[in-house]
Write a protein that holds these residues in place. Structure first.
Motif, PDB file in Angstrom:
ATOM      1  N   TRP A 364       0.836  -1.200   0.000  1.00 19.56           N
ATOM      2  CA  TRP A 364       0.000   0.000   0.000  1.00 19.56           C
ATOM      3  C   TRP A 364       0.874   1.254   0.000  1.00 19.56           C
ATOM      4  N   HIS A 365       1.840   1.295   0.927  1.00 18.66           N
ATOM      5  CA  HIS A 365       2.720   2.448   1.018  1.00 18.66           C
ATOM      6  C   HIS A 365       3.628   2.554  -0.201  1.00 18.66           C
ATOM      7  N   ALA A 366       4.066   1.409  -0.712  1.00 20.19           N
ATOM      8  CA  ALA A 366       4.925   1.419  -1.901  1.00 20.19           C
ATOM      9  C   ALA A 366       4.194   2.030  -3.092  1.00 20.19           C
ATOM     10  N   ALA A 367       2.912   1.739  -3.213  1.00 18.91           N
ATOM     11  CA  ALA A 367       2.133   2.297  -4.313  1.00 18.91           C
ATOM     12  C   ALA A 367       2.030   3.818  -4.193  1.00 18.91           C
ATOM     13  N   HIS A 368       1.878   4.312  -2.966  1.00 23.34           N
ATOM     14  CA  HIS A 368       1.850   5.767  -2.774  1.00 23.34           C
ATOM     15  C   HIS A 368       3.200   6.388  -3.134  1.00 23.34           C
ATOM     16  N   VAL A 369       4.289   5.741  -2.727  1.00 21.31           N
ATOM     17  CA  VAL A 369       5.622   6.247  -3.059  1.00 21.31           C
ATOM     18  C   VAL A 369       5.819   6.263  -4.569  1.00 21.31           C
ATOM     19  N   ARG A 370       5.342   5.225  -5.251  1.00 14.22           N
ATOM     20  CA  ARG A 370       5.447   5.174  -6.707  1.00 14.22           C
ATOM     21  C   ARG A 370       4.688   6.340  -7.349  1.00 14.22           C
ATOM     22  N   ASN A 371       3.497   6.648  -6.828  1.00 16.45           N
ATOM     23  CA  ASN A 371       2.752   7.800  -7.353  1.00 16.45           C
ATOM     24  C   ASN A 371       3.565   9.091  -7.228  1.00 16.45           C
TER      25      ASN A 371
END
Length: 572
Positions: A364-371
């Motif tokens: 979940w957090h990785a996806a936010h960082v990717r954004n």
């Protein structure tokens, strides 16, 4: 003069013509409105000049249903300036329909009409630094432009605007004026422990605590301007002479507690290009930030026996990284640094979203960082603009407005609830360090509240559906599911010491004077019989100016020997 009571070297006894309890929007407004009189005014604030967690702890209390009501200390501050130290600055006037007799809401009755408040709105707007009292887009902004064109229906209005204060912190903005006023003494760190009555039952002053010692104030008039939760707390904390509390002969103090019904209900879907939708904040001719909203018209309220209701397009959901927006992802990852209620709401929404998606916290957090990484240029541009218009600016951009590529936005609803006798603020069994009983809040809406809210949303949806520009989708929303969409209540505390024509229907009269205690006045939203859909600050400042005019016209009653009447035995 302004001084901390703990270091001011005060004598055991003081004298004043008027004591004002609470130095927030109402208390400071009342004091300054009387600064040009010969009246000797003592303004006492329980908190200090700066916020402290230790002082704030005195506001802790119990919400009987924590899922329906936020922590009772969350949206108020025990500090000079009161809740103006944390408000967002939204200024909307109550409408004439709010003051009309509405038989479909039994207790929705004011003891005067809209004109009594409207006369004071211009000066209230000046005090709030919100500009001219103009609330139509055509008066203030360029052209009679609605939120979006093409909606022609008598049930909805789309060209009304809300104006925003800087937002003004009264403790900071008006400190020098309070210091210069020769007839005003302001003591901070001076919590009230008693309201004193004369032998004839009239107001005779107060007692406040200074580091464990008592200072007695003799005064023929007392005005409680302590907010919608603290005001009933002070009134209800009675001793043997008035065991039921001051002004509570008919068991009305603390009852009819109202907030607003708030939440994201349905979706607003715009069918035209982004540039044809006026979502953003605009600055008026006088430099004030303004924004349009969708309003259930007063005619619709009267015709269909409904309550006040507005809708605003909200930004897309923050917590789900599927939005792929770097700004939203940055806001989500920074939730630990924003105000606690928003952080808690995000955390709850994250938990729900992750359960439905089955994703891990790490993913979940990785996806936010990717954004954030993929959208770094957009985020940098946003950060530069936000720093300029919000962090560094004197008049601050009120909030983030982000466009949706699909033109779809959560519909943020703010609705009026009817005055409900069973919704109330009472004294609990626990006490604070001064021995004062803490509050126990039982907030509740009625089935009719949710029926009216759903009916109002349905009528707005039908009105928008006639256009070719916007829709309100209410899929999955009905009277039974609506209550679950309302966020925990708590931001606007209204109605707990309501005004009325007679003591059987209210605590105080049309001038805020407690029926059974001549000389004791209530200022602020605690006196409102109804809540409207509008934020209360503008109206409470206008009503406080009205109270000041009354106090100027009316001499105080002669004082008699006094008796301590609230708190003494209870706090022992």
């Amino acid at each position: 003069m302004i001084a901390d009571a703990r270091t001011a070297g005060l004598p055991d006894r003081l004298k004043a013509d008027l004591v004002i309890v609470g130095a927030g929007a109402a208390g400071i407004t009342l004091a300054l409105a009387l600064a040009d009189t010969g009246m000797q005014i003592l303004l006492v604030e329980a908190g200090g000049s700066q916020y402290s967690a230790a002082s704030q702890a005195y506001y802790a209390g119990e919400a009987v249903d924590p899922t329906a009501h936020s922590p009772v200390d969350m949206y108020r501050r025990r500090v000079l300036g009161g809740s103006t130290t944390l408000w967002g600055g939204r200024c909307i006037p109550f409408d004439p329909v709010d003051f009309e007799r509405r038989p479909w809401m039994i207790h929705a009755r004011w003891p005067f009409g809209h004109e009594e408040v409207a006369a004071h709105i211009p000066r209230a707007m000046d005090i709030l630094e919100a500009g001219a009292p103009e609330f139509n887009a055509g008066d203030t902004l360029c052209g009679q432009a609605p939120l979006v064109e093409g909606v022609i229906d008598e049930n909805v209005i789309l060209d009304r605007i809300e104006r925003f204060s800087r937002p003004t912190d009264f403790g900071v903005r008006y400190r020098k004026r309070l210091e210069r006023a020769s007839n005003i003494r302001l003591f901070t760190s001076a919590p009230i422990t008693q309201i004193r009555l004369g032998e004839d039952g009239t107001a005779a002053g107060v007692v406040f605590d200074v580091a464990g010692n008592s200072v007695v104030v003799d005064a023929p008039r007392v005005a409680i301007a302590a907010g919608g939760i603290e005001t009933p707390r002070l009134l209800l904390a009675g001793c043997d002479a008035r065991p039921q509390g001051l002004g509570n002969e008919h068991d009305l103090v603390g009852r009819f507690y109202q907030c607003h019904l708030e939440g994201e209900v349905g979706r607003l879907r715009f069918l035209v290009p982004r540039e044809r939708v006026r979502l953003d904040y605009e600055q008026s001719r006088d430099g004030i930030y303004c924004r349009r909203y969708i309003w259930l018209s007063p005619d619709a309220q009267r015709r269909h026996q409904l309550a006040g209701l507005v809708l605003r397009p909200a930004h897309p959901g923050i917590v789900d990284p599927g939005h792929r927006d770097p700004v939203l992802s940055a806001m989500y990852l920074a939730k630990a640094f924003i105000v606690p209620e928003y952080a808690r709401k995000m955390t709850a929404l994250e938990h729900q979203a992750r359960l439905s998606s089955g994703g891990s916290a790490l993913a979940w957090h990785a996806a936010h960082v990717r954004n954030i990484l993929l959208g770094a240029p957009k985020l940098a541009a946003f950060a530069t603009d936000w720093t300029r218009r919000r962090i560094l600016a004197s008049r601050k951009l009120p909030s983030v407005v982000l466009p949706s590529p699909e033109g779809i936005y959560p519909a943020d609803v703010n609705g009026e609830q009817e005055p409900n006798r069973e919704s109330r603020v009472r004294l609990g069994s626990e006490r604070d360090a001064l021995g004062m009983p803490r509050v126990r809040v039982s907030w509740s809406a009625t089935d009719d509240d949710y029926r009216r809210l759903f009916d109002g949303l349905r009528r707005i949806s039908h009105a928008l559906a006639k256009s070719q520009t916007v829709r309100l989708d209410l899929d999955g929303v009905d009277e039974t599911t609506l209550a679950s969409m309302i966020v925990p209540i708590g931001g606007h505390h209204v109605g707990t010491a309501r005004m009325a024509d007679n003591p059987r229907d209210g605590v105080c009269d049309a001038n805020g004077e407690v029926f059974s205690v001549p000389g004791l006045f209530i200022a602020g939203a605690a006196t409102f019989p109804t809540s409207s859909f509008a934020n209360p600050t503008l109206t409470l400042v206008a009503l406080t100016l009205r109270l000041a005019e009354h106090l100027k016209r009316t001499p105080p009653r002669p004082q008699t020997a006094s008796t301590n009447i609230t708190a003494g035995d209870v706090y022992a």
